[in-house]
Design an enzyme around this catalytic site. Structure first.
Site, short mmCIF file in Angstrom:
data_model
loop_
_atom_site.label_atom_id
_atom_site.label_comp_id
_atom_site.label_asym_id
_atom_site.label_seq_id
_atom_site.Cartn_x
_atom_site.Cartn_y
_atom_site.Cartn_z
N ASP A 16 36.70 40.68 25.18
CA ASP A 16 36.91 41.64 26.26
C ASP A 16 35.97 42.81 25.98
OD1 ASP A 16 37.70 43.64 27.97
OD2 ASP A 16 39.76 43.77 27.23
N GLU A 23 38.23 39.57 34.52
CA GLU A 23 39.30 40.15 33.69
C GLU A 23 40.70 39.88 34.23
OE1 GLU A 23 37.72 44.08 33.39
OE2 GLU A 23 36.13 43.40 32.05
N LYS A 71 29.43 50.56 29.97
CA LYS A 71 29.71 49.51 30.95
C LYS A 71 29.49 50.01 32.38
CE LYS A 71 33.44 46.18 31.88
NZ LYS A 71 34.81 45.82 31.45
N ASP A 114 44.52 45.55 37.78
CA ASP A 114 43.82 45.84 36.52
C ASP A 114 43.08 47.16 36.65
OD1 ASP A 114 42.22 45.95 34.30
OD2 ASP A 114 41.32 43.97 34.54
#
Lengths: 196, 616
Positions: free
Chosen positions: B20, B181, B82, B203
């Site tokens: 992850d 994810e 990210k 999420d």
């Protein structure tokens, strides 16, 4: 299993009905189709071939993309009918949805008037527009019922010629449907633009 | 927690790990005999902060150690990278203002970060985090790890996915699959064992928001619709609190510190602590101490919720859109799963509960559940788990530019992947030999409102009158959500060459160059480690001799022998601080030889002493 699709670059896109091993019927049982889709996904999906040879990986990618495309087209009754029409040589271009069906001339005229009034700031037409939208949506529901009826008629025909005749009727219904759907879309666009 | 049918019959083959790669933290997990497990680092922590700090010697410090450097050397310490993956400079103008590190001059389609004179792309920074996770896994599993599944936000576009894959390659990992994810999280929950039903996965992480709606049926996880915002997450909440605190501080101290990297990081740390405390406490304190000055402010949960309500509300639009796309109403949702650290915020939980009219699942740690799911997917790929299969979708429609700057859609959003579309192109000018195809991703009608993915140049077509050439182009989105394009001339049947120019990404050559560079870096790392190890060995022998000199055995040696030992000792001291591990080892060996008699004497006297005390 994949040999049929090995030379995919030369071969035309396989027939979706053949791919699912289904008879060429317009009325399909969605549960049965889903079951076939899941079973074939387990067979073809790239996850199953991750650690296999490059060639097998390529075939699996190819086969599962065809599977997904085929399922997407066949599970929706309208896109399924359009697919069968196209394969049977009918022209189903967008253009055909642009001529006003004669029986709708009056309604379309009224709708355009109301939309014009809304654009020029007259909010009084809102209830009328709402009612018109409702009527058109009702028409769509009726068409969907008609289409299903025609699907069964099509499947019951014995010869290819007879089937072709029913397909021609279905095409007319679908053109009408597309026209009305565009009308509803236009109303929605105006209303959202107003709300924004 | 579900049970897993695991088949380890193929034991001995290489293990695939699940990673992850988060905005705030990253984790690595693997499938153990009992189910997926997160692998701890040497310090025992499961979460590796996604922070990398450039050292003077060109190496990077990563994780918790790098977090400490956020304040000491903010201009060289990168966090939340990210958010920059697969993006262009123009995309990130606003938030770059809040980052203490700078964008290098001349960055165009790919952002380059200027860290103290050297520049790095976001994939290279992410690769530092991935390399650390790789080493973590190798140390724990005691074997080489070269293959991984890496998770990405479901709403990541092609460029962002490609950038993630590039990061893996640079770190020396073969990325076997990018998995979304929220989908990974649903795998970890293994809800299929209990339910045939429809699940919504909400999420909200550090930097991204995803909503996915899945149908579960006999081990098949079929994504029906997905939506999200790749620029919405806990970072936005932090930034909101941060700007308020900075304004406050400017008034209180009479000095605006918002341009000072170290000050901003100190305040940022303080507001994050307050935010986290507010998930359980009704009030918390923002507590800043910076170069002798103090700032304190109490913040109640009520105030906090008013401050962030609009951010939380921004997640609801994508949820409703996903429901519409799946053709479902909220009451059709059987289960709701919460993922991501930001779902600990009570306001987020209540918003989700209200929308879906269901109490969300929170049994698994929201920080770990994605990594656990990635490990499950890794086990599916290796064949260790055979009953589960993920059918994911592409989050964004794919289209090509047509006349008048309009986008013609070829593959619609929420199409199950792999998905493909075929289009026939022709020429518009006599003798034309190239055709340029502009591929875009997005839902809007005009090119300017969609995301440019790449330009594909069809080259070497037969010169023909305009409109006569016919080239069939096939667009294929693979199971990672990444596009590839092939073309063939319909007249000759020949495969046509396609040159790809990514709009926001690295070319293959650039990635290759970075891999080479990282090998060199890895070699340097290796050298440094060997020097360190040689010094440790030297320390051991030096300490042993120091001790031996106090022993009678030392006096038993001849003068000559003692001089020989001292000479060898000096020679080791001379090379000890150098960086040639071979030289250090050579001197250790010489010292070892010079002390052989000493060692024998000591051994003998030890034996004598031992015998003395023993009655035979």
């Amino acid at each position: 299993m994949f040999c049929r699709y090995c030379n995919h670059l030369q071969a035309p896109t396989p027939d979706y009905y053949e791919f699912f091993a289904l008879p060429r019927n317009l009325a399909l049982d969605p549960d049965d189709l889903q079951k076939r889709f899941y079973a074939m996904s387990r067979q073809f999906h790239p996850d199953v071939f991750t650690l296999h040879s490059e060639q097998e990986k390529r075939y699996s990618l190819e086969a599962s993309s065809i599977l997904n495309d085929a399922y997407r087209v066949l599970r929706d009754p309208i896109s399924r009918a359009e697919y069968v029409l196209k394969e049977a040589g009918f022209d189903i271009g967008e253009q055909r949805g642009k001529d006003v069906p004669p029986e709708l001339l009056e309604e379309v005229f009224e709708l355009n008037m109301a939309l014009d009034e809304l654009r020029s700031g007259d909010e009084d037409v809102l209830p009328q527009l709402d009612q018109m939208r409702h009527n058109f949506v009702e028409m769509l529901h009726q068409i969907d019922r008609d289409v299903e009826e025609q699907f069964r008629r099509h499947d019951a025909q014995a010869t290819l010629d007879q089937r072709q005749a029913v397909l021609s009727e279905i095409r007319a219904i679908l053109n009408r449907r597309r026209y009305i759907r565009n009308l509803v879309g236009e109303v929605d666009k105006q209303l959202t633009a107003r709300n924004a | 927690m579900s049970t897993f049918q695991i088949d380890f019959s193929s034991a001995g083959k290489k293990r695939i790990v699940g990673i992850d790669l988060g905005t705030t933290n990253s984790l690595v997990a693997f499938m153990d005999l009992t189910g997926p497990e997160v692998i701890p680092g040497a310090d025992g922590s499961l979460l590796l902060p996604s922070i990398a700090s450039l050292n003077d010697d060109g190496t990077f410090t990563v994780g918790n150690d790098a977090r400490r450097l956020l304040i000491d050397r903010p201009a060289r310490t990168v966090y939340s990278v990210k958010r920059l993956m697969g993006r262009g400079v123009a995309d990130v103008q606003d938030e770059v203002k809040l980052f203490p590190f700078r964008i290098a001059e001349g960055s165009e389609s790919v952002i380059r970060l200027d860290l103290g004179g050297r520049s790095f792309t976001p994939p290279e920074i992410s690769a530092q985090v991935l390399r650390e996770l790789k080493q973590r896994a190798e140390a724990y599993l005691n074997e080489e790890v070269t293959q991984a599944v890496i998770t990405v936000p479901a709403y990541f576009n092609d460029a962002q996915r490609q950038a993630t894959k590039d990061a893996g390659r640079i770190a020396g990992l073969e990325v076997l699959r990018l998995v979304n994810e929220p989908t990974a999280a649903s795998l970890a929950y293994g809800l299929d064992k209990r339910n045939e039903g429809v699940v919504a996965v909400y999420d909200l992480g550090g930097g991204t928001f995803d909503i996915s709606i899945l149908r579960l049926h006999e081990g098949i996880f079929e994504v029906l619709a997905t939506n999200g915002d790749t620029h919405l997450g806990g970072d936005d909440i932090d930034n909101r609190l941060l700007s308020i605190a900075l304004e406050d501080i400017a008034t209180e101290w009479g000095e605006d510190v918002s341009h000072r990297g170290d000050a901003v990081q100190t305040v940022r740390r303080a507001v994050i602590e307050a935010k986290e405390a507010l998930s359980t406490a009704p009030a918390a304190q923002i507590d800043v101490e910076f170069q002798g000055r103090k700032y304190q402010r109490e913040i109640t949960r009520e105030l906090f919720e008013n401050l962030i309500r609009d951010i939380v509300d921004r997640t609801l639009g994508p949820c409703r859109q996903a429901l519409r796309d799946a053709n479902l109403d909220p009451e059709h949702i059987d289960e709701v799963v919460l993922v991501g650290g930001s779902t600990r915020i009570p306001l987020v939980r209540s918003a989700v509960e209200t929308l879906f009219r269901a109490k969300p699942h929170t049994e698994l740690n929201p920080d770990e559940v994605v990594a656990l799911g990635a490990a499950v997917q890794a086990a599916i790929l290796s064949g260790d788990v055979q009953d589960k299969l993920l059918l994911d979708v592409t989050p964004l429609s794919l289209g090509i530019e047509t006349m008048g700057g309009v986008v013609s859609k070829l593959i619609h959003r929420n199409s199950t992947i792999p998905a493909s579309a075929t289009e026939v192109f022709t020429t518009s000018v006599d003798g034309q030999q190239n055709v340029l195809i502009h591929v875009l991703q997005g839902e809007r009608e005009l090119v300017k409102d969609c995301r440019s993915l790449a330009r594909f140049d069809l080259k070497g077509m037969e010169p023909m009158p305009a409109g006569m050439a016919r080239v069939e182009v096939r667009f294929l989105i693979d199971a990672n959500g990444i596009l590839s394009v092939t073309a063939r001339d319909l007249r000759s049947g020949k495969e046509q060459s396609v040159e790809v120019k990514p709009s926001y990404g690295l070319t293959d050559e650039q990635v290759e160059a970075m891999i080479m560079e990282s090998y060199e870096m890895a070699e340097e790392d290796f050298k440094a480690r060997q020097v360190r190890e040689a010094r440790v060995e030297a320390d051991n022998i030096l300490a042993a001799i120091e001790k031996a000199k106090a022993n009678d055995a030392w006096l038993d040696l001849s003068d000559e022998e003692r001089q020989g030992v001292d000479l060898a000792l000096n020679e080791l001291h001379v090379v000890y601080h150098g960086d040639d591990h071979n030289l250090i080892r050579d001197r250790i060996e010489k010292l070892d030889n010079a002390t052989r008699r000493l060692a024998e004497n000591m051994m003998n006297s030890a034996v004598r002493n031992a015998l003395k005390g023993t009655k035979i």
